[in-house]
Design a protein around this motif. Sequence first.
Motif, short mmCIF file in Angstrom:
data_model
loop_
_atom_site.label_atom_id
_atom_site.label_comp_id
_atom_site.label_asym_id
_atom_site.label_seq_id
_atom_site.Cartn_x
_atom_site.Cartn_y
_atom_site.Cartn_z
N ARG A 1 6.25 6.68 -9.79
CA ARG A 1 7.59 6.16 -9.97
C ARG A 1 7.52 4.97 -10.93
N ALA A 2 8.66 4.55 -11.40
CA ALA A 2 8.71 3.34 -12.22
C ALA A 2 8.54 2.12 -11.32
N PHE A 3 7.78 1.14 -11.76
CA PHE A 3 7.59 -0.09 -10.99
C PHE A 3 7.32 -1.24 -11.94
N THR A 4 7.48 -2.44 -11.44
CA THR A 4 7.17 -3.63 -12.22
C THR A 4 5.72 -4.02 -11.99
N PRO A 5 4.88 -4.01 -13.03
CA PRO A 5 3.46 -4.35 -12.84
C PRO A 5 3.28 -5.76 -12.28
N ALA A 6 2.23 -5.92 -11.48
CA ALA A 6 1.93 -7.21 -10.88
C ALA A 6 0.43 -7.47 -10.97
N PHE A 7 0.04 -8.71 -10.73
CA PHE A 7 -1.38 -9.06 -10.62
C PHE A 7 -1.87 -8.47 -9.30
N THR A 8 -2.70 -7.45 -9.38
CA THR A 8 -3.17 -6.77 -8.18
C THR A 8 -4.66 -6.97 -7.97
N HIS A 9 -5.07 -6.97 -6.71
CA HIS A 9 -6.47 -7.09 -6.36
C HIS A 9 -7.22 -5.80 -6.67
N GLY A 10 -6.61 -4.66 -6.37
CA GLY A 10 -7.19 -3.37 -6.70
C GLY A 10 -8.09 -2.76 -5.65
N ASP A 11 -8.53 -3.55 -4.67
CA ASP A 11 -9.36 -3.01 -3.59
C ASP A 11 -9.19 -3.90 -2.36
N LEU A 12 -7.93 -4.10 -1.96
CA LEU A 12 -7.61 -5.08 -0.92
C LEU A 12 -7.84 -4.50 0.48
N GLN A 13 -9.07 -4.08 0.73
CA GLN A 13 -9.44 -3.57 2.05
C GLN A 13 -9.45 -4.72 3.07
N ILE A 14 -9.27 -4.35 4.35
CA ILE A 14 -9.24 -5.39 5.37
C ILE A 14 -10.57 -6.14 5.48
N THR A 15 -11.67 -5.50 5.07
CA THR A 15 -12.96 -6.19 5.10
C THR A 15 -13.06 -7.25 4.01
N HIS A 16 -12.13 -7.24 3.06
CA HIS A 16 -12.16 -8.20 1.96
C HIS A 16 -11.24 -9.39 2.19
N VAL A 17 -10.44 -9.35 3.27
CA VAL A 17 -9.49 -10.43 3.54
C VAL A 17 -9.95 -11.20 4.78
N PHE A 18 -10.23 -12.49 4.62
CA PHE A 18 -10.74 -13.32 5.71
C PHE A 18 -9.64 -14.29 6.17
N THR A 19 -9.56 -14.43 7.48
CA THR A 19 -8.58 -15.35 8.06
C THR A 19 -9.23 -16.22 9.13
N ASP A 20 -8.62 -17.35 9.37
CA ASP A 20 -9.05 -18.25 10.44
C ASP A 20 -7.81 -19.00 10.92
N GLY B 1 -6.48 -6.39 -11.71
CA GLY B 1 -5.81 -6.20 -12.99
C GLY B 1 -4.32 -6.08 -12.76
N HIS B 2 -3.57 -5.76 -13.82
CA HIS B 2 -2.13 -5.57 -13.63
C HIS B 2 -1.90 -4.11 -13.24
N GLY B 3 -1.16 -3.91 -12.15
CA GLY B 3 -0.96 -2.56 -11.63
C GLY B 3 0.15 -2.52 -10.62
N ASP B 4 0.13 -1.47 -9.79
CA ASP B 4 1.17 -1.23 -8.80
C ASP B 4 0.91 -2.10 -7.56
N PRO B 5 1.80 -3.04 -7.25
CA PRO B 5 1.56 -3.91 -6.09
C PRO B 5 1.54 -3.15 -4.77
N MET B 6 2.22 -2.01 -4.69
CA MET B 6 2.22 -1.25 -3.45
C MET B 6 0.86 -0.60 -3.18
N PHE B 7 0.06 -0.43 -4.22
CA PHE B 7 -1.30 0.06 -4.00
C PHE B 7 -2.10 -0.93 -3.17
N ASP B 8 -1.94 -2.23 -3.45
CA ASP B 8 -2.62 -3.26 -2.66
C ASP B 8 -2.20 -3.20 -1.19
N LEU B 9 -0.89 -3.10 -0.95
CA LEU B 9 -0.41 -3.08 0.44
C LEU B 9 -0.87 -1.83 1.16
N ALA B 10 -0.93 -0.71 0.45
CA ALA B 10 -1.40 0.53 1.06
C ALA B 10 -2.88 0.43 1.38
#
Length: 246
Positions: free
Chosen positions: A142-161, A175-184
């Motif tokens: 689909r058409a989308f507005t490109p964003a600064f994306t992580h590209g591999d935003l797996q839960i093992t890559h996100v740390f919280t405390d 890189g610049h890409g589909d932001p919904m790919f990160d959320l997925a």
Amino acid sequence: MDEVQVVVAHSERATLRVGDVFLKVDADPARLDAEVEAMAAAPLPTAPILWRKPSVMALGALPGKALGRLGEPSPASPAAWAAAGAAARTLHDAPLPARPGRSADSRVRAELESECELLVACGVLPADVVARNRAVAEAAFRAFTPAFTHGDLQITHVFTDDDRVTGVLDWSEAGHGDPMFDLATLTLGHEDRLADVLAGYGTAAEPDAIHAWWSLRSLLNVRWLAEHGFDPFAPGCEVDVLQSRM
């Protein structure tokens, strides 16, 4: 003496852990260059770079714990997942990097068609599962507005405390890409956490596109994962994600 832990390893790259030091080895030095550049530009905390050689980078550990692991229930709170969503939104609102990232285009469509045929022809997945997920995946094109994306935003890559994001690892695909790919990618195999992520992310999210990327990413990855020593058939992993669409 600390033992050497293999975090991930395949023909393109490997990550080893020794105590609180992570060694990232990449066959393509230019990919490490791009990762360092993305880490410097990202408006999120990243692991400290201890030293760098052409094909090897040493990183310090991040505080806190990863959101979880694919195939296992996440121990993180709803607030921590919401914080991850807010962090993703902060990244997606940042100035675009020059490097292209993940998006669904004509090349991906051709790859998807070929992969679906192979999954059925080789008997990896039932034809009805492949067909249903191929239909769901169409919404990613689909058409989308490109964003600064992580590209591999797996839960093992996100740390919280204490319900805040303390850092994000592995910027090699940024890189610049589909932001919904990160959320997925963040919610793959943890569909029950999507509402928490979207609570933090805000109204710019597109749930249909996220669902589409779950199917698209899983269809494209099943054979690659199996061929590189991973198990996409493990409970909660890619094959379960595909079957849940039925």
